[in-house]
Scaffold this motif. Sequence first.
Motif: not given
Length: 169
Positions: A41-51
């Motif tokens: 799953m793409l987590t909020l933490e992962d999405a923050q790393v991407l952003a």
Amino acid sequence: MNKIFRETMIAALLATASMTLASAENAGSGNEGRAIQSIRMLTLEDAQVLANAAQARAAQDDWTVAIAVVDAGGHLLVFRRMDGTQIGSSEIAIRKAESAFLFKRPTKDLEDLIARDGLAHVMTLQNVTAVEGGLPIIHGGQVIGAIGISGVTAAQDGIIAAAGVDALE
């Protein structure tokens, strides 16, 4: 037979019949011995790393962009619009991320399809933003989300999106 014994026997027989019926329903279904597939799953933490990585790459060249990250359902997980970014880029970044997710490919591929074959292929598809800057996020061969960037040229948007995806790998 006493009443309690009879009720216990009936309950046991019903339970056995129920299990037998369930086994019969699954027989021949092709599910024997199959494991449930799991995906990351793409987590909020992962999405923050991407952003964060995308924003840092944009800032490196003084580019201002909108950044959108969607999850494995194509739903917006993170959105940012850097100071000074044109308002219209907000919606475009989200649409690029959604297109990359829905079609499991970079939006540049859709842009190239139009350039090669004309609009007919893409015009009939809903939810398509066929401009470079959207990339699917792939893990274990599964699309688990996508990133979309808008605000500078399409090629520059693509560079920023790639920096985001690269940070997650």
